[in-house]
Structures are given as C-alpha cells and as structure tokens.
Design a protein around this motif. Structure first.
Motif, PDB file in Angstrom:
ATOM      1  N   PHE A   3       0.838  -1.187   0.000  1.00  0.00           N
ATOM      2  CA  PHE A   3       0.000   0.000   0.000  1.00  0.00           C
ATOM      3  C   PHE A   3       0.880   1.246   0.000  1.00  0.00           C
ATOM      4  CE2 PHE A   3      -2.327  -3.401   1.846  1.00  0.00           C
ATOM      5  CZ  PHE A   3      -3.669  -3.207   1.539  1.00  0.00           C
ATOM      6  N   ALA A   4       0.568   2.185  -0.875  1.00  0.00           N
ATOM      7  CA  ALA A   4       1.162   3.518  -0.820  1.00  0.00           C
ATOM      8  C   ALA A   4       0.124   4.427  -0.181  1.00  0.00           C
ATOM      9  CB  ALA A   4       1.514   4.011  -2.216  1.00  0.00           C
ATOM     10  N   VAL A   5       0.434   4.925   1.009  1.00  0.00           N
ATOM     11  CA  VAL A   5      -0.515   5.763   1.742  1.00  0.00           C
ATOM     12  C   VAL A   5      -0.034   7.210   1.646  1.00  0.00           C
ATOM     13  CG1 VAL A   5      -1.707   6.158   3.929  1.00  0.00           C
ATOM     14  CG2 VAL A   5      -1.017   3.831   3.279  1.00  0.00           C
ATOM     15  N   ILE A   6      -0.692   7.978   0.792  1.00  0.00           N
ATOM     16  CA  ILE A   6      -0.326   9.373   0.582  1.00  0.00           C
ATOM     17  C   ILE A   6      -1.031  10.208   1.652  1.00  0.00           C
ATOM     18  CG2 ILE A   6      -0.124  11.203  -1.120  1.00  0.00           C
ATOM     19  CD1 ILE A   6       1.158   8.551  -1.991  1.00  0.00           C
ATOM     20  N   GLY A   7      -0.263  11.032   2.348  1.00  0.00           N
ATOM     21  CA  GLY A   7      -0.793  11.653   3.554  1.00  0.00           C
ATOM     22  C   GLY A   7      -0.700  10.687   4.720  1.00  0.00           C
ATOM     23  N   GLY A   8       0.281   9.814   4.642  1.00  0.00           N
ATOM     24  CA  GLY A   8       0.390   8.709   5.585  1.00  0.00           C
ATOM     25  C   GLY A   8       1.040   9.042   6.906  1.00  0.00           C
ATOM     26  N   THR A   9       1.350  10.327   7.127  1.00  0.00           N
ATOM     27  CA  THR A   9       1.940  10.733   8.409  1.00  0.00           C
ATOM     28  C   THR A   9       0.969  11.556   9.242  1.00  0.00           C
ATOM     29  OG1 THR A   9       2.936  12.716   7.431  1.00  0.00           O
ATOM     30  CG2 THR A   9       4.269  10.707   7.454  1.00  0.00           C
ATOM     31  N   GLY A  10      -0.257  11.759   8.753  1.00  0.00           N
ATOM     32  CA  GLY A  10      -1.222  12.604   9.441  1.00  0.00           C
ATOM     33  C   GLY A  10      -2.072  11.840  10.442  1.00  0.00           C
ATOM     34  N   LEU A  11      -3.114  12.509  10.941  1.00  0.00           N
ATOM     35  CA  LEU A  11      -3.985  11.960  11.980  1.00  0.00           C
ATOM     36  C   LEU A  11      -4.559  10.605  11.587  1.00  0.00           C
ATOM     37  CD1 LEU A  11      -5.651  12.285  14.628  1.00  0.00           C
ATOM     38  CD2 LEU A  11      -7.367  13.487  13.239  1.00  0.00           C
TER      39      LEU A  11
END
Length: 242
Positions: A3-11
């Motif tokens: 999985f590529a989670v873009i915005g993966g460091t947010g809430l």
C-alpha cells in the motif's frame, strides 16, 4: 499486499499505516515530509511504484474556494501516477453528505474529488465519514468568545479518528467497492447540545447560545451530515472525552 498511503503521516494516515502493517501487509507512508508532493507531482511515481493499492488521505490546506484547485490537481497527479504504476485499487476518504451542501466551498471541492476518482480508470473505493470527534474543539472555537460559544442546532454524528482509520484500512485491504461506504459514530447530537455537553465535561463555564447563523455548519440545511444506515463505529463521544 503493498500500500502507498499518501498523507500517511497525518492523523488518519499514520493509523491506517499502522493497522495495515499490523495485519501483515506492507504499508508505506508518503507526505511532503518524505519528499512526496501531490501538487507538483514530485516523488509520486516513486511512491506508487510496486504498490497494489493507493490510499489518498491528503487534504487541502484551506477550506475556501482554493480547495477545489488543490483536489483537482492532486487527483489528476495521483491518477496519472497510479496508471503508470499499475495501481489496482484507489481509496479516498470523504465526508458523509458531502454532495448535499453546495453552499460550502470545501464540500463542493470534496465532491469534485469524488467525481474525479469515479470518472478515472482505476478501480476505486470512497469512504465517507461523519465529523471527527477530534475536531469538535476547533468547531467550538470558530464562533467563541470569552463568555459564549455560538452554535447552530445542526445534527451531527461524531466519529473517533481511530474508528475512521480502522474503516479505511479495512476497505483498502478489500476488493474495490466501485462506490461509497458511509461510516459514522453511534450517536447523533444537535451541534449546540454537543457543545454544551463538551463544555460541561471540561468544566468550561462559557454559555452555548443556539444561533442558526453561526459558523460553517450554519450553511447545512436539514439532517444531511448524519446517516443512521451507515456502518456504525463503536466509540461513543462520552467515552472518547474521558
């Protein structure tokens, strides 16, 4: 799966990454801090390379009319990178009732994001969530002064961010829905009553004044931000507050 989670460091994104990796998948977080920019396109091809699923949890930095350009450009860039990288499932997080509040610039922009995804070439899933419990304090602050908080009686169905992340991870790990899954908290409140409950719990002595013209949610007509038939999350607001 990868999985590529873009915005993966947010809430939400950080919890989605944690959930997917705990389930035995390989989920990689991407954001501006890791060198990925959805507006310029920098790093997107590298971010999605080898991934099976693209989860987009990025958000516009503003809630005004500029938000439409953010979602148009970011989705165009992500769809192009996804096609090039052979992505088989594209997931976004949206808002319950987003297409029912055309008076709000941000809601129109999120509806545009959904439209771009559904018209694109990649199998997709849309998870629509109700208002996050984590954002209630900010909602109260919009129309507050030292003595009062002015709120409309708009019905909302708050959901905990953890429950949102659980639902997004579950949908991402499954087959593409080719449609929408609504998720919501287990209880519906009038926003002004929720404000009173929240302030009381915090021993905040300010008074909540019911004002149908106050704040962003004054533009909401009727009971469109709740869904009794949604997949209901387990966390109750009182428990979350505690």
């Amino acid at each position: 799966m990868k999985f590529a989670v873009i915005g993966g460091t947010g809430l939400i994104g950080s919890q989605v990454v944690k959930n997917l990796n705990a389930a035995g998948h390989e989920a990689v977080p991407h954001s501006q801090s890791t060198g990925t920019d959805v507006i310029s396109g920098l790093g997107l091809d590298e971010a999605v390379a080898g991934a099976d699923v693209l989860v987009n949890l990025t958000n516009s930095p503003t809630f005004d009319e500029a938000s439409a350009a953010f979602f148009q450009t970011s989705m165009d860039n992500l769809l192009a990178a996804g096609r090039k990288g052979g992505i088989r499932h594209f997931v976004i997080l949206s808002i319950v009732g987003v297409d029912q509040v055309p008076e709000l610039d941000y809601y129109r922009a999120k509806a545009l994001q959904e439209d771009i995804l559904t018209a694109g070439p990649i199998p997709y899933s849309i998870v629509r969530a109700t208002q996050f419990m984590e954002f209630i304090d900010a909602i109260l602050a919009w129309t507050a002064d030292s003595d009062t908080v002015r709120l409309p009686a708009t019905p909302i169905q708050p959901i905990a961010a953890k429950d949102v992340a659980d639902a997004v991870a579950e949908v991402a790990a499954g087959a593409p829905l080719g449609g929408i899954r609504n998720i919501a908290g287990p209880e519906i409140f009038a926003l002004d009553e929720l404000g009173r409950f929240t302030l009381s719990h915090k021993s905040d002595t300010r008074t909540v004044v019911t004002d149908p013209t106050a704040g962003m949610f004054a533009a909401v007509k009727g009971d469109v931000l709740t869904d009794k038939n949604a997949h209901l999350a387990p966390t109750h607001y009182a428990d979350w507050l505690s």
